[in-house]
Scaffold this active site. Structure first.
Site, PDB file in Angstrom:
ATOM      1  N   THR A 145       1.849  -0.243  -7.220  1.00 23.18           N
ATOM      2  CA  THR A 145       1.179  -0.321  -8.521  1.00 23.18           C
ATOM      3  C   THR A 145       1.534   0.907  -9.362  1.00 23.18           C
ATOM      4  OG1 THR A 145      -0.627  -1.374  -7.317  1.00 23.18           O
ATOM      5  CG2 THR A 145      -1.050  -0.764  -9.607  1.00 23.18           C
ATOM      6  N   GLY A 185      -5.656   7.978  -3.261  1.00 22.82           N
ATOM      7  CA  GLY A 185      -4.399   8.408  -3.850  1.00 22.82           C
ATOM      8  C   GLY A 185      -3.911   9.754  -3.341  1.00 22.82           C
ATOM      9  N   ASP A 193      -6.212   9.518 -11.724  1.00 18.21           N
ATOM     10  CA  ASP A 193      -7.492   9.397 -12.425  1.00 18.21           C
ATOM     11  C   ASP A 193      -7.412   8.451 -13.617  1.00 18.21           C
ATOM     12  OD1 ASP A 193      -8.699  11.052 -10.615  1.00 18.21           O
ATOM     13  OD2 ASP A 193      -8.390  12.880 -11.811  1.00 18.21           O
ATOM     14  N   SER A 203      -4.434   3.080   4.208  1.00 19.22           N
ATOM     15  CA  SER A 203      -4.616   2.406   2.923  1.00 19.22           C
ATOM     16  C   SER A 203      -4.672   0.893   3.113  1.00 19.22           C
ATOM     17  CB  SER A 203      -3.470   2.796   1.978  1.00 19.22           C
ATOM     18  OG  SER A 203      -3.656   2.222   0.705  1.00 19.22           O
ATOM     19  N   MET A 240      -5.213   6.001 -14.057  1.00 22.73           N
ATOM     20  CA  MET A 240      -5.030   4.624 -13.582  1.00 22.73           C
ATOM     21  C   MET A 240      -6.313   4.082 -12.943  1.00 22.73           C
ATOM     22  SD  MET A 240      -1.071   4.475 -12.220  1.00 22.73           S
ATOM     23  CE  MET A 240      -1.302   2.902 -11.393  1.00 22.73           C
ATOM     24  N   ARG A 254      -8.175   3.976  -4.360  1.00 24.87           N
ATOM     25  CA  ARG A 254      -9.115   4.492  -3.369  1.00 24.87           C
ATOM     26  C   ARG A 254      -9.147   6.017  -3.381  1.00 24.87           C
ATOM     27  NH1 ARG A 254      -9.086   5.802   1.958  1.00 24.87           N
ATOM     28  NH2 ARG A 254      -6.812   5.877   1.791  1.00 24.87           N
ATOM     29  N   HIS A 295       6.872  -7.756  -2.031  1.00 21.65           N
ATOM     30  CA  HIS A 295       6.636  -7.043  -0.775  1.00 21.65           C
ATOM     31  C   HIS A 295       7.537  -7.589   0.339  1.00 21.65           C
ATOM     32  CE1 HIS A 295       3.440  -4.588  -2.163  1.00 21.65           C
ATOM     33  NE2 HIS A 295       2.499  -5.514  -2.217  1.00 21.65           N
ATOM     34  N   LYS A 307       0.792  -1.249   0.000  1.00 22.16           N
ATOM     35  CA  LYS A 307       0.000   0.000   0.000  1.00 22.16           C
ATOM     36  C   LYS A 307       0.821   1.295   0.000  1.00 22.16           C
ATOM     37  CE  LYS A 307      -3.311  -0.962  -0.660  1.00 22.16           C
ATOM     38  NZ  LYS A 307      -3.582  -1.583  -2.003  1.00 22.16           N
ATOM     39  N   TYR A 348       6.523   7.914  -1.744  1.00 22.41           N
ATOM     40  CA  TYR A 348       5.208   8.190  -2.313  1.00 22.41           C
ATOM     41  C   TYR A 348       4.921   9.691  -2.299  1.00 22.41           C
ATOM     42  CZ  TYR A 348       0.071   7.934  -2.812  1.00 22.41           C
ATOM     43  OH  TYR A 348      -1.236   8.097  -3.232  1.00 22.41           O
TER      44      TYR A 348
HETATM   45  P1  A3P Z   1      -4.944   4.810  -1.114  1.00 20.05           P
HETATM   46  O1  A3P Z   1      -5.550   3.596  -0.523  1.00 20.05           O
HETATM   47  O2  A3P Z   1      -4.452   5.767  -0.065  1.00 20.05           O
HETATM   48  O3  A3P Z   1      -5.800   5.486  -2.118  1.00 20.05           O
HETATM   49  P2  A3P Z   1      -0.062  -0.347  -3.657  1.00 20.05           P
HETATM   50  O4  A3P Z   1      -0.058  -0.262  -5.143  1.00 20.05           O
HETATM   51  O5  A3P Z   1       1.293  -0.412  -3.061  1.00 20.05           O
HETATM   52  O6  A3P Z   1      -0.995  -1.394  -3.177  1.00 20.05           O
HETATM   53  O7  A3P Z   1      -0.606   1.065  -3.127  1.00 20.05           O
HETATM   54  C1  A3P Z   1      -1.935   1.454  -3.316  1.00 20.05           C
HETATM   55  C2  A3P Z   1      -2.101   2.899  -2.938  1.00 20.05           C
HETATM   56  O8  A3P Z   1      -1.483   3.715  -3.940  1.00 20.05           O
HETATM   57  C3  A3P Z   1      -3.555   3.325  -2.863  1.00 20.05           C
HETATM   58  O9  A3P Z   1      -3.595   4.360  -1.881  1.00 20.05           O
HETATM   59  C4  A3P Z   1      -3.765   3.838  -4.281  1.00 20.05           C
HETATM   60  O10 A3P Z   1      -4.866   4.687  -4.427  1.00 20.05           O
HETATM   61  C5  A3P Z   1      -2.457   4.585  -4.485  1.00 20.05           C
HETATM   62  N1  A3P Z   1      -2.165   4.847  -5.903  1.00 20.05           N
HETATM   63  C6  A3P Z   1      -2.154   3.978  -6.921  1.00 20.05           C
HETATM   64  N2  A3P Z   1      -1.895   4.582  -8.076  1.00 20.05           N
HETATM   65  C7  A3P Z   1      -1.731   5.900  -7.786  1.00 20.05           C
HETATM   66  C8  A3P Z   1      -1.451   7.070  -8.575  1.00 20.05           C
HETATM   67  N3  A3P Z   1      -1.292   7.002  -9.891  1.00 20.05           N
HETATM   68  N4  A3P Z   1      -1.358   8.250  -7.928  1.00 20.05           N
HETATM   69  C9  A3P Z   1      -1.519   8.331  -6.594  1.00 20.05           C
HETATM   70  N5  A3P Z   1      -1.784   7.271  -5.806  1.00 20.05           N
HETATM   71  C10 A3P Z   1      -1.886   6.061  -6.395  1.00 20.05           C
END
Ligand code: A3P
Length: 288
Positions: free
Chosen positions: A46, A252, A225, A133, A227, A250, A103, A42, A188
């Site tokens: 991704t 971001g 947006d 998250s 993604m 969720r 991870h 989290k 991040y």
């Molecule tokens: P939130 O739950 O705070 O929205 P992982 O990929 O390590 O599982 O992390 C997921 C988190 O990264 C989620 O956070 C997700 O929304 C956020 N995330 C994924 N793509 C993103 C992007 N392009 N910009 C900002 N946040 C992103």
């Protein structure tokens, strides 16, 4: 759904799902041009996977880019033989140069990655937003669904009773390892603040160059947006997740923890944090 059992495994906590094939994970044969996308869950895995994969696709138009992110950047811990015909794993069948997600905490990385001097991009995110998250992810994820209530989850986060172990140990372990290994350590919050700057860092680290136009493409195609609306990036095709409970993409944002932590929880968290993070030069922003 039943709460999958969390048990101690090699110094961290795990669920069976990620340890049943441990012999295979441990014996994994890396290739020198493998690039590893490593992180605590989290923290932007991704996002970074999508960025690097897009860079590779722009470089090599024959590279497949119309597949879900979990196929383009396979998950080391889930690369099970039984997932794939003829005894080879999805990772064995992935053409080089491979991007591999993990991870695992640094001490559990298969030796072959170090032997081959593989480049590793590690992404970390501030503890409070990571906890929030992870809480929502645990609610929507059927494989490691163990959310319970927020206060319970937060307490377990503090105690490191999470799948893949303690956030504190994870981010510190990787931070220290970058002194001796080819590891790019991203945050991040930095990605949120200035994505083009961070893409430049990734390019430099990988020894790649992007034209101005290609860089712009990567920036625009990896916005939250874009993604969120792309089935190739938003995990909507993943049967292990229930996006009706909480979407994978969720919010971001940096600072969503403020909508979850009570004043008391925040004070307790900060006090404990100081102790666990004492002596490290690793600094996070919980607001930008
Ligand atoms: P939130 O739950 O705070 O929205 P992982 O990929 O390590 O599982 O992390 C997921 C988190 O990264 C989620 O956070 C997700 O929304 C956020 N995330 C994924 N793509 C993103 C992007 N392009 N910009 C900002 N946040 C992103």
């Amino acid at each position: 759904e039943e709460r999958p059992e969390l048990f101690p495994f090699r110094g961290i906590h795990m669920v069976h799902y990620f340890t049943d094939n441990w012999d295979q994970v441990e014996a994994f044969q890396a290739r020198p041009d493998d690039v590893v996308v490593a992180s605590y869950p989290k923290t932007g895995t991704t996002w970074v996977s999508q960025i690097v994969d897009l860079m590779y696709c722009l470089d090599d138009p024959s590279r497949v880019h119309r597949a879900p992110i979990y196929e383009r950047v396979p998950f080391l811990e889930m690369s099970k033989t039984e997932d794939f015909e003829a005894g080879t794993t999805i990772l064995d069948a992935t053409p080089s140069p491979r991007l591999i997600k993990t991870h695992l905490p640094v001490q559990l990385i298969p030796q072959s990655f170090w032997d081959n001097n593989c480049k590793i991009i590690y992404t970390a995110r501030n503890a409070k937003d990571t906890a929030v998250s992870y809480f929502h992810f645990s609610r929507m994820n059927k494989i490691q669904s163990r959310a319970g209530t927020w206060p319970t989850f937060l307490e377990e986060f503090i105690n490191g009773e999470m799948v893949f172990g303690s956030w504190y140990d994870h981010v510190r372990g990787w931070w220290d390892k970058k002194e001796s290994q080819p590891i790019l350590y991203l945050l991040y919050e930095d990605l949120k603040e200035n994505l083009p700057r961070e893409i430049d860092k990734i390019c430099r680290f990988l020894g790649r160059e992007l034209s101005v136009a290609d860089k712009q493409k990567v920036v625009s195609q990896t916005s939250f947006d874009v993604m969120k609306s792309s089935p190739m990036a938003n995990y909507s095709t993943c049967s292990a997740m229930d996006h009706k409970v909480s979407p994978f993409m969720r919010k971001g944002q940096v600072g969503d923890w403020k909508n979850h932590f009570t004043v008391v929880q925040n004070e307790r968290f900060d006090e404990d944090y100081k102790r666990k993070m004492e002596g490290t030069t690793l600094m996070f922003r919980t607001d930008i």
